[in-house]
Write a protein that holds these residues in place. Structure first.
Motif, PDB file in Angstrom:
ATOM      1  N   LEU A  24      -5.042  10.423  21.023  1.00  0.00           N
ATOM      2  CA  LEU A  24      -5.998  10.326  22.137  1.00  0.00           C
ATOM      3  C   LEU A  24      -7.331   9.759  21.657  1.00  0.00           C
ATOM      4  N   GLU A  25      -7.762  10.159  20.479  1.00  0.00           N
ATOM      5  CA  GLU A  25      -9.003   9.620  19.918  1.00  0.00           C
ATOM      6  C   GLU A  25      -8.894   8.115  19.688  1.00  0.00           C
ATOM      7  N   HIS A  26      -7.740   7.657  19.213  1.00  0.00           N
ATOM      8  CA  HIS A  26      -7.550   6.222  18.987  1.00  0.00           C
ATOM      9  C   HIS A  26      -7.621   5.445  20.301  1.00  0.00           C
ATOM     10  N   VAL A  27      -7.074   6.023  21.355  1.00  0.00           N
ATOM     11  CA  VAL A  27      -7.013   5.353  22.655  1.00  0.00           C
ATOM     12  C   VAL A  27      -8.351   5.397  23.380  1.00  0.00           C
ATOM     13  N   THR A  28      -9.044   6.531  23.300  1.00  0.00           N
ATOM     14  CA  THR A  28     -10.254   6.701  24.101  1.00  0.00           C
ATOM     15  C   THR A  28     -11.541   6.398  23.353  1.00  0.00           C
ATOM     16  N   GLY A  29     -11.454   6.127  22.068  1.00  0.00           N
ATOM     17  CA  GLY A  29     -12.648   5.724  21.346  1.00  0.00           C
ATOM     18  C   GLY A  29     -13.131   4.383  21.877  1.00  0.00           C
ATOM     19  N   ARG A  30     -14.385   4.088  21.653  1.00  0.00           N
ATOM     20  CA  ARG A  30     -14.971   2.862  22.205  1.00  0.00           C
ATOM     21  C   ARG A  30     -14.134   1.629  21.881  1.00  0.00           C
ATOM     22  N   TRP A  31     -13.802   1.424  20.626  1.00  0.00           N
ATOM     23  CA  TRP A  31     -13.104   0.190  20.253  1.00  0.00           C
ATOM     24  C   TRP A  31     -11.635   0.232  20.632  1.00  0.00           C
ATOM     25  N   GLY A  32     -11.023   1.393  20.599  1.00  0.00           N
ATOM     26  CA  GLY A  32      -9.620   1.506  20.998  1.00  0.00           C
ATOM     27  C   GLY A  32      -9.419   1.157  22.455  1.00  0.00           C
ATOM     28  N   ALA A  33     -10.236   1.732  23.317  1.00  0.00           N
ATOM     29  CA  ALA A  33     -10.123   1.474  24.758  1.00  0.00           C
ATOM     30  C   ALA A  33     -10.375   0.008  25.069  1.00  0.00           C
ATOM     31  N   LEU A  44      -3.247 -11.906  21.728  1.00  0.00           N
ATOM     32  CA  LEU A  44      -4.448 -12.538  21.190  1.00  0.00           C
ATOM     33  C   LEU A  44      -4.400 -12.543  19.674  1.00  0.00           C
ATOM     34  N   ARG A  45      -4.977 -13.581  19.099  1.00  0.00           N
ATOM     35  CA  ARG A  45      -5.177 -13.607  17.655  1.00  0.00           C
ATOM     36  C   ARG A  45      -6.396 -12.759  17.332  1.00  0.00           C
ATOM     37  N   PHE A  46      -6.540 -12.401  16.045  1.00  0.00           N
ATOM     38  CA  PHE A  46      -7.611 -11.493  15.628  1.00  0.00           C
ATOM     39  C   PHE A  46      -8.983 -11.982  16.085  1.00  0.00           C
ATOM     40  N   ASN A  47      -9.331 -13.229  15.800  1.00  0.00           N
ATOM     41  CA  ASN A  47     -10.662 -13.725  16.146  1.00  0.00           C
ATOM     42  C   ASN A  47     -10.853 -13.860  17.652  1.00  0.00           C
ATOM     43  N   GLU A  48      -9.788 -14.165  18.384  1.00  0.00           N
ATOM     44  CA  GLU A  48      -9.879 -14.196  19.845  1.00  0.00           C
ATOM     45  C   GLU A  48     -10.185 -12.793  20.368  1.00  0.00           C
ATOM     46  N   LEU A  49      -9.515 -11.834  19.799  1.00  0.00           N
ATOM     47  CA  LEU A  49      -9.714 -10.446  20.197  1.00  0.00           C
ATOM     48  C   LEU A  49     -11.129  -9.998  19.839  1.00  0.00           C
ATOM     49  N   ARG A  50     -11.588 -10.384  18.690  1.00  0.00           N
ATOM     50  CA  ARG A  50     -12.945 -10.016  18.262  1.00  0.00           C
ATOM     51  C   ARG A  50     -13.999 -10.620  19.187  1.00  0.00           C
ATOM     52  N   VAL A  56     -17.811  -5.684  18.372  1.00  0.00           N
ATOM     53  CA  VAL A  56     -17.012  -4.994  17.365  1.00  0.00           C
ATOM     54  C   VAL A  56     -17.075  -5.780  16.051  1.00  0.00           C
ATOM     55  N   SER A  57     -17.232  -5.063  14.947  1.00  0.00           N
ATOM     56  CA  SER A  57     -17.232  -5.719  13.646  1.00  0.00           C
ATOM     57  C   SER A  57     -15.793  -6.019  13.236  1.00  0.00           C
ATOM     58  N   GLU A  58     -15.647  -6.925  12.294  1.00  0.00           N
ATOM     59  CA  GLU A  58     -14.327  -7.266  11.781  1.00  0.00           C
ATOM     60  C   GLU A  58     -13.647  -6.025  11.201  1.00  0.00           C
ATOM     61  N   LYS A  59     -14.417  -5.240  10.455  1.00  0.00           N
ATOM     62  CA  LYS A  59     -13.873  -4.029   9.827  1.00  0.00           C
ATOM     63  C   LYS A  59     -13.404  -3.022  10.879  1.00  0.00           C
ATOM     64  N   MET A  60     -14.218  -2.773  11.901  1.00  0.00           N
ATOM     65  CA  MET A  60     -13.853  -1.797  12.934  1.00  0.00           C
ATOM     66  C   MET A  60     -12.650  -2.275  13.744  1.00  0.00           C
ATOM     67  N   LEU A  61     -12.587  -3.559  14.050  1.00  0.00           N
ATOM     68  CA  LEU A  61     -11.451  -4.071  14.798  1.00  0.00           C
ATOM     69  C   LEU A  61     -10.176  -3.942  13.970  1.00  0.00           C
ATOM     70  N   SER A  62     -10.271  -4.247  12.690  1.00  0.00           N
ATOM     71  CA  SER A  62      -9.111  -4.125  11.806  1.00  0.00           C
ATOM     72  C   SER A  62      -8.631  -2.672  11.754  1.00  0.00           C
ATOM     73  N   GLN A  63      -9.561  -1.724  11.583  1.00  0.00           N
ATOM     74  CA  GLN A  63      -9.196  -0.303  11.541  1.00  0.00           C
ATOM     75  C   GLN A  63      -8.594   0.144  12.872  1.00  0.00           C
ATOM     76  N   THR A  64      -9.169  -0.317  13.952  1.00  0.00           N
ATOM     77  CA  THR A  64      -8.678   0.036  15.285  1.00  0.00           C
ATOM     78  C   THR A  64      -7.263  -0.485  15.496  1.00  0.00           C
ATOM     79  N   LEU A  65      -7.034  -1.732  15.144  1.00  0.00           N
ATOM     80  CA  LEU A  65      -5.708  -2.322  15.308  1.00  0.00           C
ATOM     81  C   LEU A  65      -4.667  -1.602  14.460  1.00  0.00           C
ATOM     82  N   HIS A  66      -5.035  -1.234  13.241  1.00  0.00           N
ATOM     83  CA  HIS A  66      -4.099  -0.503  12.379  1.00  0.00           C
ATOM     84  C   HIS A  66      -3.728   0.843  13.014  1.00  0.00           C
ATOM     85  N   ALA A  67      -4.730   1.549  13.523  1.00  0.00           N
ATOM     86  CA  ALA A  67      -4.470   2.861  14.147  1.00  0.00           C
ATOM     87  C   ALA A  67      -3.590   2.714  15.382  1.00  0.00           C
TER      88      ALA A  67
END
Length: 128
Positions: A24-33, A44-50, A56-67
């Motif tokens: 639930l935290e992964h889904v409802t966190g700012r970057w997850g949602a 979308l490709r990574f940079n398109e999504l960013r 969102v920073s590159e690091k946060m998006l990467s962590q979010t996508l992994h989760a």
């Protein structure tokens, strides 16, 4: 909810050790949602999504996508090209979750005048 009803639930997000809490935290966190909402529109490709998830920073998006990938909500497809191409898309479960999130997102966008007015009244009362 009665004790009997609670015992029939396989997961309880209000219990500290329940694995549903992390998902639930992964889904409802700012970057997850925002990531799930953006991917609802399609792959979308990574940079398109960013670019789509402004701020969102590159690091946060990467962590979010992994989760989200680990939780089975996002599928990562790496193409063996030079340079490598990686696409992200929602899984069936991710699509269902994103639909529900987008309902809340659209509701909040539609009620922002009320929220901004409430904030103004709150701030005015605190400064008076």
């Amino acid at each position: 909810m009665t004790t009997t009803q609670q015992e029939n639930l396989p997961y309880d997000v209000f219990a500290k050790a329940c694995p549903s809490r992390g998902a639930l935290e992964h889904v409802t966190g700012r970057w997850g949602a925002l990531t799930l909402g953006a991917l609802y529109e399609g792959s979308l490709r990574f940079n398109e999504l960013r670019r789509r998830v402004d701020g969102v920073s590159e690091k946060m998006l990467s962590q979010t996508l992994h989760a989200l990938e680990r939780d089975g909500l996002v599928h990562r497809e790496a193409q063996p090209t030079n340079p490598p191409r990686v696409d992200y898309e929602l899984t069936s479960l991710g699509h269902q979750v994103a639909e529900r999130l987008l309902g809340l997102i659209h509701f909040m966008e539609g009620r922002m005048d009320d929220v901004l007015e409430a904030r103004r009244r709150y701030d005015d009362a605190r400064t008076a």
